[in-house]
Design an enzyme around this catalytic site. Structure first.
Site, PDB file in Angstrom:
ATOM      1  N   LYS A   1     -11.416  -1.672   5.954  1.00 31.64           N
ATOM      2  CA  LYS A   1     -10.290  -1.239   6.765  1.00 31.64           C
ATOM      3  C   LYS A   1     -10.838  -0.554   8.020  1.00 31.64           C
ATOM      4  CE  LYS A   1      -6.802   2.453   6.611  1.00 31.64           C
ATOM      5  NZ  LYS A   1      -6.032   3.348   5.711  1.00 31.64           N
TER       6      LYS A   1
ATOM      7  N   ARG B   1       0.270  10.322   0.010  1.00 32.29           N
ATOM      8  CA  ARG B   1       0.533  11.390   0.976  1.00 32.29           C
ATOM      9  C   ARG B   1       1.691  12.286   0.552  1.00 32.29           C
ATOM     10  NH1 ARG B   1       0.144   8.012   6.713  1.00 32.29           N
ATOM     11  NH2 ARG B   1      -1.802   6.906   6.222  1.00 32.29           N
TER      12      ARG B   1
ATOM     13  N   GLU C   1       0.845  -1.191   0.000  1.00 31.21           N
ATOM     14  CA  GLU C   1       0.000   0.000   0.000  1.00 31.21           C
ATOM     15  C   GLU C   1       0.883   1.246   0.000  1.00 31.21           C
ATOM     16  OE1 GLU C   1      -2.994   2.473   2.933  1.00 31.21           O
ATOM     17  OE2 GLU C   1      -2.808   0.300   3.256  1.00 31.21           O
TER      18      GLU C   1
END
Length: 213
Positions: free
Chosen positions: A134, A50, A46
């Site tokens: 999640k 960001r 993943e």
């Protein structure tokens, strides 16, 4: 028209006990880091959206490390999902859930792990057909106790708790019947990236891939 995904969200979750949550700021780290994780038994990566370099890092890994399965984290909009798919992402992870993100990922054929922290968010994701979710931020939002409580009303949901998860508390989470895997940033420490310590990252991945669930 929706694209049929070649990978399911459950397959992403069941590939290894841990999905690493990765923040990359330098594209030159992407390929050796991915190779180290794969060598340690972790294939689902993943890469969080960001940093400005995240998409370039995804492209490099998708092209240079075919054994890895590149995913996009911190997907917050349809445009994020589209950009990630263009960069070679094969699954997506979001910190929360909106219908727009769910619809975009379905149209793109990207398996999505939507972020949830409340019962209402779980129900909204389920209404749109998502049953692999999640739990974020996991430890701050109740940890194992919350997941145990959700096991009653949401017994058909599988979770990937992420946020505050470590090598030390991961086994308690993985022991729960509604947890398929956990997400953790400890596999790719910032100092290991900065130092190019790929052997350390491989060792951390090997430890994580050996966790029981």
């Amino acid at each position: 028209m929706a694209v049929t995904p070649t990978l399911t969200a459950l397959q992403v979750m069941q590939d290894a006990p841990v999905i690493p949550v990765i923040v990359l700021t330098d594209p030159k780290h992407a390929v050796p880091m991915a190779r180290a994780l794969v060598a340690g038994g972790i294939r689902m990566l993943e890469i969080t959206l960001r940093t400005p370099q995240a998409l370039a890092c995804m492209e490099l890994i998708a092209r240079e490390v075919p054994q890895a399965v590149v995913g996009a984290g911190t997907v917050r909009s349809a445009s994020d999902a589209q950009a990630a798919a263009m960069a070679g992402a094969r699954f997506a992870v979001s910190p929360g859930y909106t219908h727009a993100v769910g619809h975009a990922c379905r149209e793109l054929g990207l398996p999505l792990l939507p972020g949830v922290a409340t019962g209402s968010e779980i129900m909204m994701a389920q209404e749109d057909g998502f049953t692999e979710l999640k739990f974020f931020p996991a430890m701050q939002a109740g940890g194992a106790a919350m997941l145990k409580a959700w096991g009653g009303p949401f017994g058909d949901v599988r979770f990937c708790p992420t946020g505050g998860v470590t090598l030390h508390n991961a086994p308690d989470l993985l022991a729960l019947p509604n947890v398929a895997c956990v997400g953790g940033s400890w596999l790719v420490p910032f100092d290991a990236l900065a130092q190019g310590d790929w052997a350390r990252i491989e060792t951390l991945a090997r430890e994580a891939s050996g966790l029981r669930r």
